[in-house]
Each structure stands twice: as C-alpha cells, then as structure tokens.
Design a protein around this motif. Structure first.
Motif, short mmCIF file in Angstrom:
data_model
loop_
_atom_site.label_atom_id
_atom_site.label_comp_id
_atom_site.label_asym_id
_atom_site.label_seq_id
_atom_site.Cartn_x
_atom_site.Cartn_y
_atom_site.Cartn_z
N PRO C 125 -12.03 38.44 11.39
CA PRO C 125 -12.95 37.31 11.16
C PRO C 125 -12.28 35.97 11.44
CG PRO C 125 -13.07 38.87 9.36
CD PRO C 125 -11.95 39.32 10.24
N TYR C 126 -11.01 35.87 11.15
CA TYR C 126 -10.30 34.62 11.43
C TYR C 126 -10.23 34.38 12.93
CZ TYR C 126 -6.80 30.93 10.98
OH TYR C 126 -6.13 29.73 11.03
N LEU C 127 -9.93 35.44 13.64
CA LEU C 127 -9.86 35.29 15.10
C LEU C 127 -11.23 34.93 15.66
CD1 LEU C 127 -7.48 38.28 15.88
CD2 LEU C 127 -6.91 35.89 15.44
N VAL C 128 -12.27 35.46 15.03
CA VAL C 128 -13.63 35.13 15.47
C VAL C 128 -13.90 33.63 15.26
CG1 VAL C 128 -16.08 35.46 14.97
CG2 VAL C 128 -14.56 37.44 15.13
N VAL C 129 -13.46 33.12 14.14
CA VAL C 129 -13.62 31.69 13.87
C VAL C 129 -12.95 30.86 14.97
CG1 VAL C 129 -13.00 29.81 12.31
CG2 VAL C 129 -13.80 31.99 11.38
N ILE C 130 -11.74 31.24 15.30
CA ILE C 130 -11.03 30.52 16.37
C ILE C 130 -11.83 30.61 17.68
CG2 ILE C 130 -8.91 30.42 17.74
CD1 ILE C 130 -7.39 31.47 15.33
N ASP C 131 -12.26 31.83 17.97
CA ASP C 131 -13.05 32.04 19.20
C ASP C 131 -14.24 31.10 19.27
OD1 ASP C 131 -11.76 33.92 20.70
OD2 ASP C 131 -12.68 35.64 19.71
N GLU C 132 -14.93 30.98 18.15
CA GLU C 132 -16.16 30.18 18.15
C GLU C 132 -15.86 28.70 18.36
OE1 GLU C 132 -18.02 31.44 14.58
OE2 GLU C 132 -18.89 33.22 15.51
N ILE C 133 -14.76 28.27 17.80
CA ILE C 133 -14.38 26.86 18.02
C ILE C 133 -14.07 26.62 19.50
CG2 ILE C 133 -12.62 25.12 17.51
CD1 ILE C 133 -12.45 26.26 14.69
N ILE C 134 -13.39 27.57 20.09
CA ILE C 134 -13.07 27.44 21.52
C ILE C 134 -14.36 27.36 22.34
CG2 ILE C 134 -11.99 28.56 23.51
CD1 ILE C 134 -10.17 30.01 21.42
N LYS C 135 -15.28 28.28 22.02
CA LYS C 135 -16.55 28.33 22.75
C LYS C 135 -17.30 27.00 22.61
CE LYS C 135 -20.34 31.53 22.52
NZ LYS C 135 -20.77 32.75 21.77
N GLU C 136 -17.34 26.55 21.37
CA GLU C 136 -18.04 25.30 21.10
C GLU C 136 -17.40 24.14 21.86
OE1 GLU C 136 -18.60 24.99 16.89
OE2 GLU C 136 -19.28 22.90 17.05
N GLY C 137 -16.07 24.15 21.89
CA GLY C 137 -15.35 23.08 22.60
C GLY C 137 -15.68 23.07 24.07
N ILE C 138 -15.83 24.24 24.64
CA ILE C 138 -16.19 24.32 26.05
C ILE C 138 -17.61 23.81 26.26
CG2 ILE C 138 -16.59 25.89 27.99
CD1 ILE C 138 -14.32 27.64 26.83
N GLU C 139 -18.51 24.24 25.38
CA GLU C 139 -19.90 23.78 25.49
C GLU C 139 -20.01 22.27 25.33
OE1 GLU C 139 -21.76 26.11 22.52
OE2 GLU C 139 -21.86 27.92 23.76
N GLN C 140 -19.19 21.75 24.45
CA GLN C 140 -19.22 20.30 24.22
C GLN C 140 -18.44 19.54 25.29
OE1 GLN C 140 -17.59 20.28 20.26
NE2 GLN C 140 -19.62 20.42 19.27
N LYS C 141 -17.97 20.28 26.26
CA LYS C 141 -17.18 19.71 27.35
C LYS C 141 -15.92 18.99 26.86
CE LYS C 141 -21.03 19.46 30.59
NZ LYS C 141 -20.86 20.86 31.03
N LEU C 142 -15.43 19.42 25.69
CA LEU C 142 -14.17 18.88 25.19
C LEU C 142 -13.00 19.70 25.75
CD1 LEU C 142 -15.26 18.35 21.49
CD2 LEU C 142 -14.79 16.57 23.20
N PHE C 143 -13.24 20.99 25.93
CA PHE C 143 -12.20 21.87 26.46
C PHE C 143 -12.56 22.29 27.88
CE2 PHE C 143 -11.57 23.58 21.86
CZ PHE C 143 -10.96 22.38 21.50
N ARG C 144 -11.53 22.58 28.63
CA ARG C 144 -11.74 23.01 30.02
C ARG C 144 -12.57 24.30 30.04
NH1 ARG C 144 -5.69 23.65 30.81
NH2 ARG C 144 -6.40 25.10 32.42
N ASP C 145 -13.35 24.46 31.12
CA ASP C 145 -14.21 25.65 31.15
C ASP C 145 -13.62 26.79 31.99
OD1 ASP C 145 -14.51 24.66 33.63
OD2 ASP C 145 -16.69 24.37 33.52
N ASP C 146 -12.40 26.58 32.45
CA ASP C 146 -11.77 27.66 33.22
C ASP C 146 -10.76 28.43 32.38
OD1 ASP C 146 -9.98 25.64 32.88
OD2 ASP C 146 -9.11 25.80 34.90
N LEU C 147 -10.96 28.40 31.05
CA LEU C 147 -9.96 29.02 30.18
C LEU C 147 -10.20 30.52 29.99
CD1 LEU C 147 -10.07 26.26 27.42
CD2 LEU C 147 -8.17 26.68 29.03
#
Lengths: 194, 194, 194, 194
Positions: C125-147
């Motif tokens: 579940p912790y790893l899932v939380v991290i995953d979701e933050i990453i996904k959200e960051g990509i959607e928010q265009k804060l993180f690169r989308d080629d990760l």
DNA sequence: AATGAATGAGGCTTCATTCAT
DNA sequence: CATGAATGAAGCCTCATTCAT
C-alpha cells in the motif's frame, strides 16, 4: 554401517533400561543419553529421532528373540515338538530378560499407531514361523486339516502374549517357563474331554 | 450421583468419538469439550482429570459390554453353548460399534500403565464370567478336569482379543462374527487330530 | 476479533521493544511474554507462532505508518507538495519512534525470506501511494511524462530507506526530518546543473 | 597468508553456492564443508568461525566487484559518464552472477547486526568511489554545487540497491542492465519537467 | 452450575565448534 | 595439515488444569 559402531548398541541397551525403569512416556532422550554415557546430540548421529530409537530397540531385540526361536525349533522333527519348543523359548527369553519383558509387554504398546504398525512389521517373521509350524503339522497329519490357519496363528500368539502379559503384571511372581507344557496341551488338545 | 446428570453421558460419548477419530494422543480435553458442547472447565465438574474421563469411558462402555454377555450366556444351558455365545457376543458388540472397537483395541492401549491397571480392574468381571463358564464346563464334564483354569482363561481372552485386534487393524474388512464357531471349535477341540 | 483484545496490543508493543533492545535473533518468545506481563502460553492464544508475532508487529506498525502518510498527503494539492509531505512524514514517524526505527530498518531484515515476502505485502500500500503521487505529478505536468514509473518508485523508496538506515546506523545523531527538503529537491531536480 | 592457500578460495566459493541455494539460515558449516570437499574441521583452519566465513565471502566478492567498477569508471572522462558506467557495471556484475545477486541482495541481509556492520565496512570503498564521482561532477560543473554530498551518495546507492533487490525478488525476469540509462537519467535530471 | 481465558512446565532436536587421531 | 565423531546449550510450542466471573 552404523549398527556395527559401538555406540549404537550402547544406546539401544540404555534405551531398553530407561524405558523399563521409567515407562515409555517418561523416557526422555536426555535420560537415554545419560544412561548410555553419551551426549544428547550423539543420539542423533545414530538415530533419526526418538521414534527411530524405539523402533530400533524393537528390531534389535525382537530380531534376536525370533532368531533364537527359529534356531531352536528347526532342530525339532515334528510340528508338535516345534510348537512346544516355540512356547518354551518364547517364555524363557522373556523370563530371562526382565527389562525386555516389561518393554515388549507393557511399554511399547503405549506408542502411537504409526509406531505400532512398524512394530507389527518386525513381528511378521515371528508370525511366519508360527504359520510354518501349523502348515507342517497339517502335512504331518498331526493337526486337523480343516483349520483356518490365520485363526490358529492368532490363537497361538494371542494366548502366549496374554499369558506373558499377565505374568509381567503379576510382577513375575511365578515361574513362566514351567507353564509351557500346559499351554501347549491346551492349544493342541483344547478344552473338551475326548 | 453425577453419572445421572445429562452432561456426564454427553462427555463420555464425545470422548469415545474424539478418541476414535483422532487417536489417543491427539485427544485433548478441549476437543472432547467442544464435541460435547460444553466448556473446557465443565469437564472438571464431572471428572477429576483427563485420566478419569478415560477410565470412565472404559467403565461405562465395558460395563454394558459385559452386561450383554452375562445376560446372553445365562440363558444357555451348558458351558459349551455359553462359551460360543460369549465369543459371538464379544465379536458382535465390537463389530457393531466401530468407535468402540477402535478405542478398546487400539487407542486405550496407548495409555500409561496406571490407567491400564485401572482398565484391568474394569475387565475383571469379564474374566470372572469366563472363569465361571470354565468351572461349569468342568462340572458338566464337558471340559477336562486337569486344566489350569487361569491359563484357560488367558487362552480364551488372549485369542479373542488378538482376533479382534487383527480384524480392526485390517480395517474391519471381513466378517468378524462369522468367525465365532471356528474360534469356539479351536478353543474346545484344539489343533490335534483326535 | 482478537485484535481488539487488550493483550493483543500489549504483546505487539512488548515485541517491538524486545526486538529493538535485544535484536531479532535474541528475541525469544519467553522474553516477549515477560515484557508483556503474560504467560508464554498466552502468546499462542493471539498468535499462531513466533513468525506470526513478527508479521503482526509489522502489519500493525506499518499500517499506522502508512495511514498517517496517506492522510497527510491527501490534504496537499499538487504532487510536488505531496511528495515533500510523504518524505517528511516518513522521516518524522521513524525519528519519533526510536524502537520502530530500529525494528524496521535493522532487525526485521534479518528475518527469513518467507517472512520478508509477507512484509513486502504489507509494504505494498505504501508503494501504491508513491505510485499515485507519481501519476498525479505527470498528469499535473509537474513531472516528466517519459518516466519509467516503477523505476521512479524504486528510486524514491530506495533513497528514503537508505537515508533512514544510515541515520539509524549512525545512532540517530543528526536531525533526520530536516533532511526532507534536500531529499525532495534531489529527487525532483536531480544532480545536474540546469 | 592463508588467502593464497588453495582451500581458502574453495571454501569461499562453496559458501556462496550453499547460501544462494539454501538460504542464509539453512547454510550450515557442514554443508559448506561438504560442497567444498573438505572436512568440517578444516573450515576452522582457514576461518575463525562461521561469521568469519560470511564476512570473507563478502570481502572477496565485493572486492572484485568494486575493483571492476573502479577500473571501468577510471577510463571515463567526465562524472556523468563515470556515473553511468558505475550503474551499468553495478547492474551487469550482479546480472551475470546469479548466486552473487541472491547472496548480496537477500541472504546476507539476514545476518545479525554485528555482521552487517562489518559488511558495511567492506562497502565503504564503494561509497568512496561514488563520493569521488560526485565531487568530480561538481568540480566539472556538471552537478549542482549546493548538494549535500552524503545525501546524494545515499540516493545513488539506495536507488541502485532497491532496483537490484526488486529485480532479484521478481526472479530476475527482466533485463536489469538495460535499465541503467533510465536510472542514470532519473538520478541526474530528477523527476521535474525542466 | 457453567464458562473459557490464562497459565507455565517440560522435551525434542539442531548445529557451531572442538580435539584426539 | 586434515579429519569427522562427538559435544551440549538453547528455544518454540502444547495442553491439562485453574479460577475469576
């Protein structure tokens, strides 16, 4: 072969004594080790586990027991004499080894069924000896030929076993061996007036 | 008297089932309590300890067992017929109650010696019944009068017991009751050609 | 439900302390029982075996740990702030619970692989939380989308875990929580000069 | 010097195999001795105790591991290329030696803390290599100069270690080495959109 | 009378290490 | 140098029994 190593026999003999003195359930491995004069761990160089000690005790002692009977009966000519000899040897060997009598008649019967099935396997050669005497007796026209041989074997073994167990439970207070002729007569002639 | 209270019988019957199904060593008090539908602690309102349960099981069941045999044999006139009836009843009752057969022939023998001595006490009335049949047979001049009666009793009981145990160990695959006449013949007439 | 019984928590807490103080391999069940103030046998009313205690320790403590992080991050709006909060909470919770830090970073890793696989399940579940933050960051265009998102998650978790372990091994001599912004910057901006 | 004697290497290699095949806790000295083809006692002519074998395993294998990396990175000119090479070599060496990967990532972590502290000592030279690359990167103005270098080192090592452990736990089902460029990019450029 | 949670003693087995040969 | 038989300490778990409610 482990059976030839000196400590193997040492442990077997210690086990017989410990079981006879303390009873099956109070026979801890550590007690056997102490009596044998070895470390607890040494037991496990010669035996897989505690049950293996017990099966081995029975195998070793019963092996000798049966060998003696086979050897003694094979010298006799007819089935009647063989049967008498078998009964005498059965009684004599247990009468002469107090520890063995207690262990075989009382203590080992407390083991669980798996162990008892293994013990039964060890007993098989003895039952075969009885079977052969019966067969021979029929061939020699000494015994009736309309017998259910399996039943006869059960009667013979059941009678001897019950007789010995009673004797052990009565603290071996009377002479077991001298009963042999009467037991033999009972088995061969039955109860009935002829 | 506790024996008349309803839970007493409940616990006894549960104990027989649990022992037959799980084996002596896997028969914990808590399992018996569960099967009887009472709390663990309740057991100790009816029985002093675990051993007391087991002795009581044997007393209750063996009591009925012997009663049946006494009642059936008393109707017969001569010792020969009484002995045949005893053998038949011995076999029949165990053949009809699978749990009882397993418990008496296999499981209770795993108990420790103290318990076995108590069980032997319970068995005594049965041995007395056998004794009386022998005595009667001698008086009726059906049986030889030079018999060691104790030995005869051991032969009879040992033979029956060994026969039943073999049958149980062979998973009760054949008809035990039909063996009664052969066993009776063996015991009365012996092995020898007349 | 056993988890609501008072002794359950008592034993879990005792286990954490005993493991932290004695180390995983010197944490005998009897020591945990003593510290919890219960009998050895009582442990086994609440836990299947020793391993079950350890898995439960991890489940309970890690459950709270993750819950705190989920709750704290969910209040933040963008993925960058969520990630910073996650790092801070990760560090803070371990910094505030000395025993927990030792147990999770050092002791539980000595368990065998079966247990470690179970622990990994708890961590999911912790790893899932991290995953979701990453996904959200990509959607928010804060993180690169080629990760490679799995790789990112391993980087984040690996970095946090290694940082905490180093801190524990250095006897917690410096302030862990204050490292959070730097770690966050490293993860988001990388090493390179822009 | 014992390390040059032929049996030293024999035992080290046997230890790696035994640990990889059986797991840390099932790796008895006698198993290692058997695999190495020497007597149990011989082990103790080369190693102080069991822990000494394990430390030596790590020293020997990690020594070669680091040497390869040092040698490969020293041929590269700038810190970026050195870092990429380090990541590639780290992954490649473990990908090419299945036993080594299991032993370093899973099994040796089950050792007690004393042993883990010793293992950390062996790891130090590797951390120094990473440190030097970071320093060089800063000097070459490839990496930011406001970095907490210790933190960077922990991020790099933590990321690599976590990545490899995940790969081992997933039964090495995908190509580890090909992940190197992505990992390198993540570490140098971070998550953020530039 | 009935409950059932809690107790705690007791034993089999493993395996790192030694030492006589 | 090498052997390998022997050592013995140490711990998890079960289950009959108790007793507060």
């Amino acid at each position: 072969m482990k059976k030839n190593k000196p400590k193997y026999k040492l442990i077997i003999d210690a086990a017989v004594e410990v079981i006879a003195e303390n009873g099956y359930h109070a026979s801890q491995v550590s007690k056997i080790a102490k009596k044998a004069g070895v470390a607890d761990g040494t037991i496990y160089l010669y035996f897989k586990n505690k049950e293996d000690i017990l099966v081995s005790v029975f195998e070793e002692k019963m092996g000798q027991f049966i060998e003696q009977i086979v050897s003694a009966t094979s010298e006799k000519e007819d089935a009647n004499k063989k049967l008498l000899t078998l009964i005498e040897m059965h009684f004599r060997q247990l009468a002469e080894d107090h520890y063995l009598a207690i262990v075989t008649q009382l203590e080992l019967r407390q083991s669980n069924i798996d162990l008892r099935l293994q013990i039964n396997n060890v007993l098989k050669p003895y039952l075969v000896v009885i079977d052969e005497i019966i067969k021979e007796g029929i061939e020699q026209k000494l015994f009736r030929d309309d017998l259910n041989r399996k039943l006869v074997r059960q009667m013979i073994f059941g009678t001897l076993d019950e007789t010995v167990t009673n004797w052990v439970m009565k603290d071996e207070k009377y002479d077991l061996v001298s009963l042999a002729p009467s037991v033999h007569a009972l088995i061969t002639n039955g109860l009935s007036v002829k």
